[in-house]
Design an enzyme around this catalytic site. Sequence first.
Site, PDB file in Angstrom:
ATOM      1  N   HIS A 110       2.426 -11.532  14.044  1.00  0.00           N
ATOM      2  CA  HIS A 110       3.425 -12.162  14.689  1.00  0.00           C
ATOM      3  C   HIS A 110       2.981 -13.627  15.105  1.00  0.00           C
ATOM      4  CE1 HIS A 110       6.982 -11.920  17.015  1.00  0.00           C
ATOM      5  NE2 HIS A 110       7.058 -10.962  17.689  1.00  0.00           N
ATOM      6  N   THR A 132       0.791  -1.104   0.109  1.00  0.00           N
ATOM      7  CA  THR A 132      -0.062   0.062  -0.001  1.00  0.00           C
ATOM      8  C   THR A 132       0.719   1.346  -0.022  1.00  0.00           C
ATOM      9  OG1 THR A 132      -1.760   1.199   1.108  1.00  0.00           O
ATOM     10  CG2 THR A 132      -0.224   0.029   2.623  1.00  0.00           C
TER      11      THR A 132
END
Lengths: 509, 466
Positions: free
Chosen positions: A480, A428
């Site tokens: 994560h 992005t």
Amino acid sequence: MALDIKIPAVGESITEVTIGKWVKKDGDTVKADELLLEIESDKATFELNSEAAGVLRIKAKEGDVVQVGAVIASIEDGGVAAKPADAPAAKAESAAPAATKAAAPSAGTGEVKEIKVPAVGESISEVTIGTWAKKTGDFVQVEDLLCEIESDKATFELRAEVAGTLETVAKQGDVLPIGGLVCKIKVGAGSAAAPQAATSAPAATAASSGGSDYAKGHAAPAAAKILDEKGISTSSVQGTGKDGRITKEDAQNAQNKPVEKAAASNGVSAPKAPAGSRVDDRQKMTSLRKTISRRLVAVKNETAMLTTFNEVNMKPIMDLRAKHKDAFKEKNGVNLGFMSFFTKAVCQALLEYPSVNAYIDGEEIVYHNYCDVSIAVSAPKGLVVPVIRNAETMSFVEVEKEVVRLALKARDNKLTIDEMSGGTFTITNGGIFGSMMSTPIINAPQSAILGMHNIVERPMAVSGQVVILPMMYLALSYDHRIIDGRESVGFLVRVKQLLEDPTRLLLGV
Amino acid sequence: MSYDVVIIGSGPGGYVAAIRCAQVGLKTAIVEKYSSLGGTCLNVGCIPSKALLDSSEHYHNAAHTFKTHGIELKDLKVDLGQMIKRKGDVVKQTVDGINFLMKKNKIDVYTGMGSFVNKNKIKVTAADGKTQEIETKNVIIATGSKPISIPPVPIDKKRIITSTEALNLTEVPKHLIVIGGGVIGLELGSVYSRLGAKVTVVEFLDTLIPAMDRGLGRELQKVLSKQGFEFLFKHKVVGAETKGKEVTVKAENAEGQVVEIKGDYVLVAIGRKAYTEGLNLEAVGVKVDERGRVDVNDHLETSVPGIYAIGDVVKGAMLAHKAEEEGTFVAERLVGQKPHVNYNLIPGVVYTWPEVAAVGYTEEQLKEAGRAYKVGSFPFKASGRARASMDLDGFVKVLADKTTDEILGVHMIGPRAADMIAEAVVAMEFRASAEDVSRMSHAHPTFTESMREACLAATDNRPIHM
């Protein structure tokens, strides 16, 4: 008459599926849209709903592996479960079977074809009716555009399946489920003559009723005021009043055309309030906006997302571009932009850090051996994310051309579901709006997203000297749960390395 | 005090603007020179004249049609004092209504002459000379109009009078000479004609109500002549002389000869002009046009930003309902809304009996514009409802586009025409065709059926009852 239930195409790479649990039993009476069974593919589990009402005849057992398109069941007509909408037609047929049969096709049997919301994509359950191109009473030809349908992913055009006289059922702005009734078309060539006659003898229309449409698009006083305040011209509003007059309701429902909206940044064209006014404006969320909001919150809640940053010296790429951009343009007909560098650098890094290119599916991790790079594009109706497939195999030229193609389609709301689904990693670029630094949100179910930012000249220390360099901050938000810090940071450093020395891309080092 | 908007003048333009301003959340004040709110319309115009028109109409019917209806009356006579008193009550109650509306909408009323100190400051001078100043962001000038007089006929307010005095006469004139064949002259002429006065109308042009469709003027002349009116067309008034109770009006006819008309009262009703005296427009630089009207743009804003003007004081028809539309328009514009005023669809009304009402284009205008049109006409003679009430004069005329059938103008003279014209306005706001209206059910028996019949006639020349 029986309707065969086949395995639908559930995804481009899926050729066979496993029959899961049947929710209905053989011989059950089912209604339209009722859940029949679950199907398992190598990617996901899908639900299959009945396309019609009737008695279910099961042909494939649980656990069977069948090809896409295979017949797994049929729905037999009849019984009390017949759809209400079908009932009158059925009655009419039984009342005068001979007559109906004899009346052959297209002779204006009075048959009414119901046009319903088609299944536009696997994850789409409801759509919003957009602008009507035709109105009740219009004669439509096969393939004539009837109306636009907005889903949370894209805008589709609904076209006439048969020729005949249109009767709209759903209004602009209505939210309908898949299979919901949009309009009816009274089949028949006979009515085609009517409008023709009317146009061929305009003088006569004055005397005969209904033929005249001089007032089409005329806004009633209250409607005119509302449209003026919204800044919408009457010509862009479909009047639903008598002979196409614009009613107050039409004006209230009228929205700016996407093209006009595009001018406003990011399609968030809040109606302009006059200075000093304390009037609030409430607007219904589009289904795209609703989906965006739901998904973004879901990602925040369901992943362990965090962001790592780095910065990249853009000078080498800028020098390279300056040197070759004219020749590149001349040879390929497309500009050499930054996107090809970033896409290629990302692909290289993804191949080296496969967990960044993976996603969690239940208790398994799915690693991709290819790089389908999603690119976030600001479209008139909101953010869309078309996918550059197999970007790892593409040349710079191919990437640039694909980016241009997708961006143009996004601007015109022409992206298909296929072009937006899949994707293993997202890039992005908030830099085009001037963003210096941001923490992008992962495009689920992907596990990571790279945020590009604006290029700013900053004093940098290079070999003990202060040098002014065009710098860009890079951000990598990642999940994560499957990507460890070593991989995420390593990935981003690798991207930085490749961008600061693009010749590495050539050599793969 | 400080306001968002101050309105000068409390006629139908001003008070409606004030209410609408308050409704849209503006802190509003209204300044009125006279002790009574409502302006010309409520005090010396529409409302009192209608009160007298209704009273005189009753008398006229009692004297002329009751016998046919089968009602015998003896010793029928006019009590003009009571009529004027009742008219006064009607006015008072209506004005009280405006006072209530000001209070209800929390609009501050200042009594006194409003004038500009600067574009944001208005000085109000009370009748006793006391002054106060009010601050404001915006001003709406709604000071209306005053009757015009002509030099050869100086108004003395006793024998040579304007409409204001005509509403308060203490006797029924023997011979009322009305100068001007427009709306006001004909309405007030009707009042006294019905009460027994001989009425002579002296008109410079060759038709009555010249701004309206010619067909209406002709029919109205016919009907009023039957009621006893005398008309002198193409007569230019050159002088007037009062001797005791007699007034002599001198007028030059088309051949240039001077004729003398003797009567006991002369009503000068040749029109009205914009009234801006005392506003001190020069102080703020608000421009007026050659006819003394305040110059405004399409948004009714004057040459000075923040100062607006509406109603009779600006260009356009001098009608209360036109002023009301403009008052609403400006109020909404002030808060950023974008309303419209469709000036072509503001109806014109004359309260003679039969009433005259019209909206849209006249035949003369369509001819001049070269537009192809159809005419559908229906006489009240053919209406069952009109026969029952003995109101057989007049007609409804519908003009429609030749090809599209869209209604372009509706002109009617007949019973309750002033109320009936509303249907035409609605139809035309929605751009209805003549056939559209003729396909809508009209209750029977009503006067409005004639509108439908005229539409049938316009559509296809197929009226049912003719």
